[in-house]
Design a protein around this motif. Structure first.
Motif, short mmCIF file in Angstrom:
data_model
loop_
_atom_site.label_atom_id
_atom_site.label_comp_id
_atom_site.label_asym_id
_atom_site.label_seq_id
_atom_site.Cartn_x
_atom_site.Cartn_y
_atom_site.Cartn_z
N HIS A 43 -29.19 11.64 -8.58
CA HIS A 43 -28.97 10.15 -8.89
C HIS A 43 -29.24 9.92 -10.33
O HIS A 43 -30.20 10.26 -10.95
N ASN A 53 -36.81 1.09 -8.40
CA ASN A 53 -36.24 0.46 -7.27
C ASN A 53 -35.67 1.56 -6.27
O ASN A 53 -35.81 1.33 -5.15
N TRP A 54 -34.96 2.65 -6.96
CA TRP A 54 -34.44 3.71 -6.11
C TRP A 54 -35.73 3.97 -5.34
O TRP A 54 -35.75 4.37 -4.16
N GLU A 56 -38.80 3.15 -4.70
CA GLU A 56 -39.42 2.40 -3.53
C GLU A 56 -38.70 2.23 -2.30
O GLU A 56 -39.27 2.32 -1.31
N GLN A 57 -37.20 2.57 -2.29
CA GLN A 57 -36.43 2.50 -1.27
C GLN A 57 -36.43 3.95 -0.58
O GLN A 57 -36.52 3.92 0.58
N ARG A 58 -36.55 4.99 -1.33
CA ARG A 58 -36.43 6.44 -0.86
C ARG A 58 -37.63 6.61 -0.37
O ARG A 58 -37.71 7.28 0.62
N ARG A 60 -40.17 5.00 1.30
CA ARG A 60 -40.71 3.65 2.03
C ARG A 60 -41.83 4.27 3.07
O ARG A 60 -41.65 5.26 3.55
N GLU A 62 -42.33 3.20 5.96
CA GLU A 62 -41.98 3.44 7.27
C GLU A 62 -41.06 4.60 7.74
O GLU A 62 -41.02 5.14 8.66
N THR A 63 -40.30 5.25 6.54
CA THR A 63 -39.83 6.54 7.02
C THR A 63 -40.21 7.76 6.19
O THR A 63 -39.65 8.69 6.36
#
Length: 81
Positions: A43, A53-54, A56-58, A60, A62-63
Motif C-alpha cells: 500500500h 486512516n488505512w 484504523e480501518q485495517r 478495526r 471488531e475484526t
C-alpha cells in the motif's frame, strides 16, 4: 552515485510469513503486509494521515484477530513512523 536514504520500520513480525513493515521514502510511505494466507500486499501513501486512516480501518477492533493490547501496540507503532 549515492543510494537514497529510505528508513524501514518493522511494525510487527510474528514469524517468517506474517509481518508488516513501513518504508519512508521522502514524502511517500509504503506499507508492506505479508501473511501466510494472503501473500504480500503493498500500500502506498502520500501522507501520514492517509496511512493512519488505512491503519484504523485495517486494524478495526471488531475484526482484529488478536487481543486489544496487541492491536493498540500496532496502531501506536504506525503513529510513530
Amino acid at each position: 552515485m549515492a543510494q537514497p536514504n529510505h528508513k524501514k520500520h518493522m511494525i510487527y513480525k510474528r514469524d517468517k510469513w506474517n509481518m508488516l513493515t513501513i518504508e519512508v521514502q521522502g514524502s511517500k510511505l509504503i506499507a508492506r503486509e505479508i501473511s501466510d494466507q494472503w501473500g504480500e500486499e503493498t500500500h502506498e501513501f502520500r501522507s501520514r494521515p492517509a496511512l493512519l486512516n488505512w491503519a484504523e480501518q485495517r486494524f478495526r477492533k471488531e475484526t482484529f484477530e488478536g487481543d486489544e493490547q496487541e492491536r493498540l501496540q500496532i496502531l501506536e507503532a504506525i503513529r510513530q513512523v
